[in-house]
Design an enzyme around this catalytic site. Structure first.
Site, PDB file in Angstrom:
ATOM      1  N   ASP A  11       0.870  -1.167   0.000  1.00  0.00           N
ATOM      2  CA  ASP A  11       0.000   0.000   0.000  1.00  0.00           C
ATOM      3  C   ASP A  11       0.911   1.221   0.000  1.00  0.00           C
ATOM      4  O   ASP A  11       1.736   1.382   0.900  1.00  0.00           O
ATOM      5  CB  ASP A  11      -0.877   0.042   1.255  1.00  0.00           C
ATOM      6  CG  ASP A  11      -1.943  -1.049   1.253  1.00  0.00           C
ATOM      7  OD1 ASP A  11      -2.086  -1.739   0.235  1.00  0.00           O
ATOM      8  OD2 ASP A  11      -2.628  -1.206   2.282  1.00  0.00           O
ATOM      9  N   ASP A 130     -14.092  -5.284  -2.412  1.00  0.00           N
ATOM     10  CA  ASP A 130     -14.029  -5.168  -0.956  1.00  0.00           C
ATOM     11  C   ASP A 130     -15.398  -5.590  -0.425  1.00  0.00           C
ATOM     12  O   ASP A 130     -16.410  -4.952  -0.736  1.00  0.00           O
ATOM     13  CB  ASP A 130     -13.745  -3.719  -0.542  1.00  0.00           C
ATOM     14  CG  ASP A 130     -12.343  -3.265  -0.954  1.00  0.00           C
ATOM     15  OD1 ASP A 130     -11.491  -4.138  -1.206  1.00  0.00           O
ATOM     16  OD2 ASP A 130     -12.113  -2.046  -1.029  1.00  0.00           O
TER      17      ASP A 130
END
Lengths: 252, 210
Positions: A11, A130
């Site tokens: 990330d 997600d």
């Protein structure tokens, strides 16, 4: 036969690799190019980069990072975060990404998945889902880094984007992300059984047994993890050796 | 005269191929080009491909590169990659399209209902690192038998002449993943994304004098 893949995830924001718990509370993990090189040396099968930069003025940073990594590391690179239009896909591919991951924009505009796959091929289009459990055996798709509910059923949505031309699904359990208590195996199993395309399980890895479970119980084609590798708990090679000892075919 | 021309017919990203070649041959002049003259005059030609074969064939023809590729494939060290392998054959089931017909045979799709020995569903595309069982050829020099290479494809080639096959892989049946004929070598996997083994193959290609 085909090996199950282990994919460390980076990330990235403001040029650094960070890791949070359930998408908040970020902790610095280091320089992305250096980390990418290290994971490659440890035998990572692919690398995933997620640009979590909030401000648009910093978005150019990810291109330079990908360019640098792609000139040194010769394994597949998947890059996602903030992909809104076909032009974003093109720019990331030109920077050196092999696959581009589309998340929120796929929900807002499913035609983007079809257009991008039509233009660049399904092999480079990953759709990130997600998902959060809403009742036993039912998961809902969330967007905008997990903030917005969509009302979409995760399994139906996954089938839908497969039909639109996605080549792979990156499935993250919002309930498990950063919790280190293992993948949501029921979610993973539901999605992978419903699809013909490969599924990458993500969210919740806290130890090596979790990776084994993701493949054996969840049926994942690939497993993605971040913090267990970033903070030196395990090397990618240790993870692969552990999986191999548990009867999973990996590239050693 | 350039050392290597990487044929660019507008189907996706050739940067990976270019960078991998540069890393094994830093002194070589490597050009990604859509100019037929550069392709026909280069010492070596790399013919990559990704996406769907009908679009690849259409773009190759539309850009006037077909004849240059045909000529290069018959006259100098030539490396086809992925769809660049598939396009060398006569016909593909993907969009029921004709290929370049340099090699006899066809391109077919993996079955959609395949399972491994444990009964797990095998996904299509065949995506990831699989073992490559290779024959004897200069391009395999120094590459371990059954080394893993990175694949991503839903179609594979069925050469008519089995003697052309230079490597096979299994998913779950055995399929041809490398073919060679004279100055031509072509692979289904992506050497540019296959780490050490892939770079070794590219290095062997750069040194190959058929």
């Amino acid at each position: 036969m085909l090996a199950k893949r282990i994919i460390p995830c980076l990330d990235v924001t403001a040029g650094r690799v960070v890791k949070g718990v359930s998408f908040v509370d970020l902790r610095d993990a280091g320089d992305p190019v250096e980390i990418a090189r290290r994971y490659n040396e440890q035998g990572a099968d692919e690398l995933a980069f997620l640009d979590i930069t909030a401000s648009s003025e910093q978005r150019g940073i990810i291109f330079r990072i990908i360019e640098q990594v792609a000139s040194q590391v010769f394994i597949p690179l998947t890059v996602g975060g903030g992909v809104r239009e076909v032009g974003d896909v093109r720019n990331l591919l030109n920077a050196g990404a092999d696959k581009v991951s589309i998340n929120t924009a796929a929900v807002l505009n499913p035609q983007l998945v079809a257009d991008a796959a039509g233009r660049y091929g399904s092999q480079c289009i990953v759709v990130a889902i997600d998902a959060k459990q809403v009742s036993p055996g039912r998961w809902e798709v969330f967007t905008h880094g997990g903030r917005n509910a969509t009302g979409l059923d995760a399994v139906e949505w996954a089938r839908n984007i497969q039909d639109l031309g996605a080549g792979e699904i990156l499935l993250t359990s919002m309930d498990r992300d950063g919790q280190k208590n293992g993948f949501d195996l029921a979610l993973t199993r539901s999605i992978t059984d419903a699809l013909d395309i490969p599924v990458i399980a993500s969210g919740g890895v806290g130890n090596l047994q979790h990776l084994v479970d993701g493949v054996k119980k969840g049926g994942a084609d690939a497993v993605l993890a971040a913090s267990i590798f970033h903070f030196g708990e395990y090397t990618v090679r240790q993870a692969k050796q552990f999986m191999s000892q548990h009867g999973i075919e990996v590239r050693l | 005269m350039v050392d290597v021309a990487v044929v660019d017919y507008g189907m996706g990203n050739l940067r990976s191929v270019e960078q991998a070649l540069r890393s094994v041959a830093p002194a070589a002049e490597i050009i990604v080009t859509d100019d037929p003259e550069v392709v026909t005059s280069a010492r070596r030609v790399v013919f990559p491909g990704q996406g769907a074969m009908p679009e690849c064939m259409r773009e190759l023809n539309a850009r006037g590169l077909r004849d240059a590729v045909l000529l290069a494939a018959r006259s100098r060290p030539f490396l086809g990659i992925c769809v660049g392998l598939q396009m060398l054959f006569e016909h593909s089931a993907e969009g029921d399209v004709a290929g370049l017909g340099i090699l006899h045979g066809k391109v077919v799709r993996f079955d959609s209902n395949m399972h491994d020995a444990q009964g797990n569903k095998l996904k299509v595309p065949h995506m990831g690192w699989n073992r490559v069982h290779h024959a004897q050829h200069p391009l395999w020099e120094g590459i371990e038998q059954d080394a893993r290479f990175y694949f991503v494809h839903s179609y594979y080639v069925q050469p008519q002449d089995a003697s052309l096959v230079q490597a096979t892989s299994q998913y779950p049946q055995s399929f041809a993943c490398a073919v060679a004929k004279d100055n031509l070598f072509a692979v289904q996997f992506h050497p540019e994304k296959s780490s050490t083994a892939g770079l070794k193959l590219l290095n062997n290609f750069m040194l190959w004098n058929p």
